[in-house]
Scaffold this active site. Structure first.
Site, PDB file in Angstrom:
ATOM      1  N   ASP A 216       0.845  -1.202   0.000  1.00 11.93           N
ATOM      2  CA  ASP A 216       0.000   0.000   0.000  1.00 11.93           C
ATOM      3  C   ASP A 216       0.875   1.245   0.000  1.00 11.93           C
ATOM      4  O   ASP A 216       2.015   1.198   0.468  1.00 11.93           O
ATOM      5  CB  ASP A 216      -0.812   0.113   1.299  1.00 11.93           C
ATOM      6  CG  ASP A 216      -1.658  -1.090   1.575  1.00 11.93           C
ATOM      7  OD1 ASP A 216      -2.001  -1.798   0.622  1.00 11.93           O
ATOM      8  OD2 ASP A 216      -1.956  -1.304   2.769  1.00 11.93           O
TER       9      ASP A 216
HETATM   10  N1  URA Z   1      -1.050  -5.928   4.014  1.00 10.92           N
HETATM   11  C1  URA Z   1      -1.521  -4.668   3.983  1.00 10.92           C
HETATM   12  O1  URA Z   1      -2.537  -4.363   4.602  1.00 10.92           O
HETATM   13  N2  URA Z   1      -0.854  -3.760   3.265  1.00 10.92           N
HETATM   14  C2  URA Z   1       0.285  -4.033   2.586  1.00 10.92           C
HETATM   15  O2  URA Z   1       0.862  -3.161   1.953  1.00 10.92           O
HETATM   16  C3  URA Z   1       0.760  -5.352   2.635  1.00 10.92           C
HETATM   17  C4  URA Z   1       0.074  -6.281   3.359  1.00 10.92           C
END
Ligand code: URA
Length: 232
Positions: A102
Site C-alpha cells: 500500500d
Molecule cells: N497488508 C496490507 O494491509 N498492506 C500491505 O501493503 C501489505 C500487506
C-alpha cells in the site's frame, strides 16, 4: 542480440538514439574499444558512457520502499518507479513489482522482468512467507494470535478463510506478523476485524531475504544467492 537492440531493450533510448550513441563512441568494451552496432560483445563487457550496463533480462530488484509511494506505473503522486532510474520504465520486457505494498506501507518490495520468477514467488505452491512489522493504535487484546493462526478467519466480502498466519507480540501495540498469502490490504483488514487499526506497517522479509542493509528509497539488483533466499 545486436548491440542496438540490446541497449534499446534496456531502456537507454530508441534504436535510432542508440545508433547515434554507438556512432559517437559512447559504447565501448572494457578496454575502451568503440563497439559497432552489430557487435556481439558479451553484456557484462559493454560500457555505456564508461559505466557497466544495467542487468540483463531476468533481473530481480530489491527496493526499500518509503511510505507515500504508490505501486503503480501511472497513478497520481509519487510512484515506486520514481525511485528507480528513468530508463527502467522503458525496459523490454517490462519490469513489474512482485505483489504490491500500500501507499502507506514501507519496506521490502521486489521487481522483475521475469514472468516465471514472478509467478513462482506469488504462487500458493511456493508458500513463501512474508513478514510484516507493525504498530497499532490500540493495545492488543491477547486473542489475536490464536485467531490469526486458526485457518478459519474470514475477512469481510471474501468466501475463503485466511491461511494460518503467525503473530509474534513484541509489546502492547507492536507485533510481527508472518503471512503465507497476499490478499488485498490483508494485514490492515485482519487487524480491523479485531477492532484495531494498523498505524504503521513495514514488510521486513520475503522468505529468508531481508532488506540487506538498504536505506529507505534505495534499491539494488539481487545476486543469484540472494534470489535463492526468497525460497529458502
Ligand atoms: N497488508 C496490507 O494491509 N498492506 C500491505 O501493503 C501489505 C500487506
Amino acid at each position: 542480440m545486436r548491440l542496438v537492440k540490446l541497449l534499446a531493450n534496456l531502456g537507454y533510448g530508441s534504436r535510432k538514439e542508440m545508433q547515434l550513441a554507438i556512432r559517437n563512441g559512447w559504447v565501448t568494451d572494457r578496454d575502451g574499444n568503440r563497439l559497432k552496432p552489430d557487435s556481439k560483445t558479451a553484456h557484462e563487457d559493454v560500457l555505456f558512457d564508461d559505466e557497466p550496463l544495467d542487468p540483463a533480462q531476468g533481473v530481480v530488484l530489491l527496493l526499500n520502499k518509503p511510505v507515500g509511494y504508490t505501486c503503480s506505473t501511472k497513478d497520481h503522486g509519487r510512484l515506486v518507479y520514481d525511485l528507480l532510474p528513468d530508463r527502467f520504465r522503458t525496459r523490454k520486457p517490462a519490469l513489474s513489482s512482485i505483489g504490491r505494498l500500500d501507499k502507506e506501507t514501507s519496506g521490502l518490495l521486489l521487481f522483475t522482468d521475469d514472468g516465471t520468477f514472478l509467478h513462482k514467488v506469488i504462487s500458493p505452491k511456493s508458500n513463501v512467507p512474508k513478514v510484516y512489522e507493525l504498530a497499532l493504535d490500540r493495545p492488543l487484546k491477547g486473542d489475536e494470535a490464536a485467531l490469526f493462526a486458526s485457518g478459519e478467519m474470514m475477512l469481510e466480502s471474501e468466501d475463503r478463510p485466511l491461511k494460518p498466519a503467525q503473530l509474534e507480540v513484541l509489546d502492547d501495540t507492536t507485533a510481527r506478523l508472518t503471512l503465507h498469502e497476499g490478499r488485498y490490504h490483508q494485514v490492515r483488514r485482519m487487524f480491523a476485524a479485531t477492532g484495531n487499526h494498523v498505524a504503521q506497517l513495514r514488510r521486513s522479509r520475503i522468505g529468508a531475504l531481508g532488506l540487506e542493509g538498504l536505506a529507505e528509497g534505495e534499491w539494488k539488483a539481487l545476486s543469484d544467492n540472494e534470489k535463492a533466499k526468497i525460497f529458502a
